[in-house]
Write a protein that holds these residues in place. Structure first.
Motif, short mmCIF file in Angstrom:
data_model
loop_
_atom_site.label_atom_id
_atom_site.label_comp_id
_atom_site.label_asym_id
_atom_site.label_seq_id
_atom_site.Cartn_x
_atom_site.Cartn_y
_atom_site.Cartn_z
N LEU A 121 1.34 -0.77 -0.13
CA LEU A 121 0.12 -0.08 0.54
C LEU A 121 1.02 1.50 -0.03
O LEU A 121 1.46 1.44 1.27
N ILE A 122 0.80 2.09 -1.10
CA ILE A 122 1.75 2.99 -1.18
C ILE A 122 0.55 4.62 -1.17
O ILE A 122 1.26 5.31 0.18
N GLY A 123 -0.31 4.22 -1.64
CA GLY A 123 -1.31 6.16 -1.55
C GLY A 123 -2.28 5.94 -0.81
O GLY A 123 -3.09 4.53 -1.39
N LEU A 124 -2.92 6.69 0.07
CA LEU A 124 -3.57 6.30 0.58
C LEU A 124 -5.07 7.34 -0.33
O LEU A 124 -4.93 8.42 -0.67
N PRO A 125 -6.04 7.73 0.23
CA PRO A 125 -7.48 8.33 -0.57
C PRO A 125 -6.53 9.85 -0.27
O PRO A 125 -6.26 10.56 0.75
N GLY A 126 -6.95 10.46 -1.17
CA GLY A 126 -6.64 12.11 -1.17
C GLY A 126 -4.45 12.08 -1.62
O GLY A 126 -5.00 13.14 -1.60
N ASP A 127 -3.96 11.01 -2.02
CA ASP A 127 -2.75 11.07 -2.16
C ASP A 127 -2.62 11.56 -3.39
O ASP A 127 -3.45 11.20 -4.52
N ARG A 128 -2.04 11.89 -3.65
CA ARG A 128 -1.01 12.10 -4.83
C ARG A 128 0.08 12.21 -5.58
O ARG A 128 1.17 12.16 -4.21
N ILE A 129 0.07 10.63 -6.29
CA ILE A 129 1.82 9.30 -6.46
C ILE A 129 2.07 10.16 -7.82
O ILE A 129 0.91 10.33 -8.80
N GLN A 130 3.47 9.84 -8.06
CA GLN A 130 3.94 10.09 -9.32
C GLN A 130 4.85 8.96 -9.12
O GLN A 130 6.10 9.35 -7.64
N VAL A 131 5.69 8.86 -10.56
CA VAL A 131 6.73 8.58 -10.63
C VAL A 131 7.78 8.88 -11.48
O VAL A 131 6.82 8.86 -12.69
N LYS A 132 8.64 9.39 -11.35
CA LYS A 132 9.58 10.33 -12.11
C LYS A 132 10.95 9.65 -11.78
O LYS A 132 11.78 9.64 -10.68
N ASP A 133 11.50 9.43 -13.06
CA ASP A 133 12.35 9.00 -13.50
C ASP A 133 13.15 7.71 -12.73
O ASP A 133 14.46 7.56 -11.89
N GLY A 134 11.98 7.21 -11.83
CA GLY A 134 11.88 5.74 -11.36
C GLY A 134 11.97 6.21 -9.81
O GLY A 134 12.05 5.25 -8.94
N LEU A 135 11.91 7.21 -8.79
CA LEU A 135 11.62 8.17 -8.18
C LEU A 135 10.52 8.01 -7.76
O LEU A 135 9.80 8.57 -8.51
N LEU A 136 10.17 6.99 -6.74
CA LEU A 136 8.34 7.43 -6.21
C LEU A 136 8.27 9.16 -5.72
O LEU A 136 9.14 9.48 -4.57
N LYS A 180 19.09 -7.81 -9.11
CA LYS A 180 18.85 -6.33 -9.40
C LYS A 180 19.55 -5.30 -8.33
O LYS A 180 19.42 -6.48 -7.66
N GLN A 181 19.06 -4.26 -9.41
CA GLN A 181 19.52 -3.32 -8.44
C GLN A 181 18.91 -3.22 -6.73
O GLN A 181 17.21 -2.81 -7.30
N ARG A 182 18.98 -3.43 -5.99
CA ARG A 182 18.66 -2.96 -4.65
C ARG A 182 18.65 -1.20 -3.83
O ARG A 182 19.76 -1.67 -4.17
N GLN A 183 17.30 -0.93 -3.13
CA GLN A 183 17.33 0.39 -2.27
C GLN A 183 16.60 0.11 -1.25
O GLN A 183 15.81 -1.12 -1.56
N ILE A 184 16.66 0.69 -0.41
CA ILE A 184 15.64 0.56 0.71
C ILE A 184 15.06 2.14 0.59
O ILE A 184 15.47 3.38 0.54
N GLU A 185 13.84 1.62 0.44
CA GLU A 185 13.15 2.68 0.21
C GLU A 185 12.07 3.01 1.79
O GLU A 185 11.51 2.18 2.03
N THR A 186 12.20 4.21 1.93
CA THR A 186 11.68 4.85 3.80
C THR A 186 10.28 5.12 2.70
O THR A 186 10.34 6.47 2.76
N LEU A 187 9.22 5.48 2.88
CA LEU A 187 7.75 6.11 3.05
C LEU A 187 8.12 7.20 4.07
O LEU A 187 8.30 7.00 4.99
N PRO A 188 6.99 8.20 3.95
CA PRO A 188 6.79 9.42 5.09
C PRO A 188 6.24 8.90 6.73
O PRO A 188 6.83 10.09 7.10
N ASN A 189 5.90 7.59 6.31
CA ASN A 189 5.02 7.33 7.73
C ASN A 189 6.49 6.83 8.63
O ASN A 189 6.14 6.03 9.60
N GLY A 190 7.42 6.78 8.13
CA GLY A 190 8.82 6.34 8.07
C GLY A 190 8.94 4.55 8.29
O GLY A 190 10.25 3.72 8.05
N VAL A 191 8.06 3.79 7.10
CA VAL A 191 8.13 2.16 7.67
C VAL A 191 9.19 2.27 6.49
O VAL A 191 9.17 2.40 5.06
N SER A 192 9.91 1.77 6.03
CA SER A 192 11.35 1.15 4.96
C SER A 192 11.17 -0.21 4.54
O SER A 192 10.86 -1.49 5.74
#
Length: 278
Positions: A121-136, A180-192
């Motif tokens: 789950l990435i986007g909650l109701p009302g959120d604006r979501i976009q991916v630009k150059d592979g970055l969320l 595959k290239q691996r990254q650690i992504e951290t969402l605004p609520n701190g979930v990594s």
């Protein structure tokens, strides 16, 4: 006569026992936990093909999607949750509902096909979501990502469907090391969590998705190998998922097999038994 009567009673008791067992199993699966096998690689490395888990159906409350589907192609059995509880569908509400949190790994019914999907789950109701150059980007802010080396697996058919992995170092011969290239992504609520990337793909460059009220936006952790909310339903993707279509939250892997059958004990992944899902 007595012998025949006793035999008839024994058969009847056996039938009742089976019926009661099926009813108890149905209630358990409807209200508490639903088993789920991971059939594809869209959530690697968090979830691998052959992982077996129980979905916590109490996490978000109950809707028509909480009713179990029973599909056994070999005997032609195909009973869908909507066949049983379809009369509850349409108002996009739930009973005893709990709020899904950003970063949850969720099993949900596809809004069109009705098949079970599992994504993050990435986007909650009302959120604006976009991916630009592979970055969320979430609400016009980029999420934090940190490079975390390379995810490696063997380039060979995987699971019962014998799916072959896609590799950033392609072409890779049979039995070679697929990367595959691996990254650690951290969402605004701190979930990594870990995400994987193969290369420059069309879904690495999207427009802005405005998540409607009562809906959610999902993405796979294996970003370049996932059919998810980035692709609209009309194009074969998932699109926005209504609240009533959520089935439950995946919290823990119970068992895992790397082979084409769970009976092949030599393919069991012992390090993934009872593994928490992050």
């Amino acid at each position: 006569m007595a012998a025949k009567s006793n035999s008839g009673n024994a058969i009847w008791e056996t039938v009742k026992t089976i019926v009661y067992a099926l009813l108890i199993a149905g209630v358990f699966r409807t209200l508490f936990f639903q088993p789920f096998w991971i059939p594809s690689g869209s959530m690697k490395q968090t979830l691998l093909i052959g992982d077996f888990l129980f979905v916590n159906k109490m996490a978000y409350g109950y809707s028509y999607a909480s009713c179990p589907s029973v599909i056994i192609p070999r005997i032609g059995l195909n009973v869908d949750a909507e066949d049983i509880c379809g009369f509850l569908k349409g108002d996009n509400t739930r009973v005893w509902s709990g709020d899904p949190e950003r970063g949850d790994v969720v099993v949900f019914r596809h809004p069109v096909s009705g098949r079970d999907f599992i994504k993050r789950l990435i986007g909650l109701p009302g959120d604006r979501i976009q991916v630009k150059d592979g970055l969320l980007y979430i609400n016009d802010e980029p999420v934090k990502v940190v490079d975390d080396g390379v995810f490696e697996e063997i380039a060979a058919p995987q699971g019962p469907q014998r799916l072959r992995p896609r590799c950033s170092n392609a072409p890779v011969g049979e039995g070679g090391v697929c990367e595959k290239q691996r990254q650690i992504e951290t969402l605004p609520n701190g979930v990594s969590h870990a995400i994987l990337n193969i290369g420059n793909q069309s879904m690495d460059h999207t427009g802005i998705y405005q998540v409607p009220e009562g809906h959610f936006f999902f993405m796979g952790d294996n970003r370049d190998n996932s059919s998810d909310s980035r692709l609209p339903q009309a194009a074969g993707g998932v699109g926005f998922v209504p609240f009533e279509n959520l089935i439950g939250r995946a919290d823990r892997i119970m068992f895992s097999s790397a082979g084409s059958s769970m009976l092949y004990f030599w393919t069991w992944r012992g390090d993934r038994f009872f593994k928490g899902i992050e």
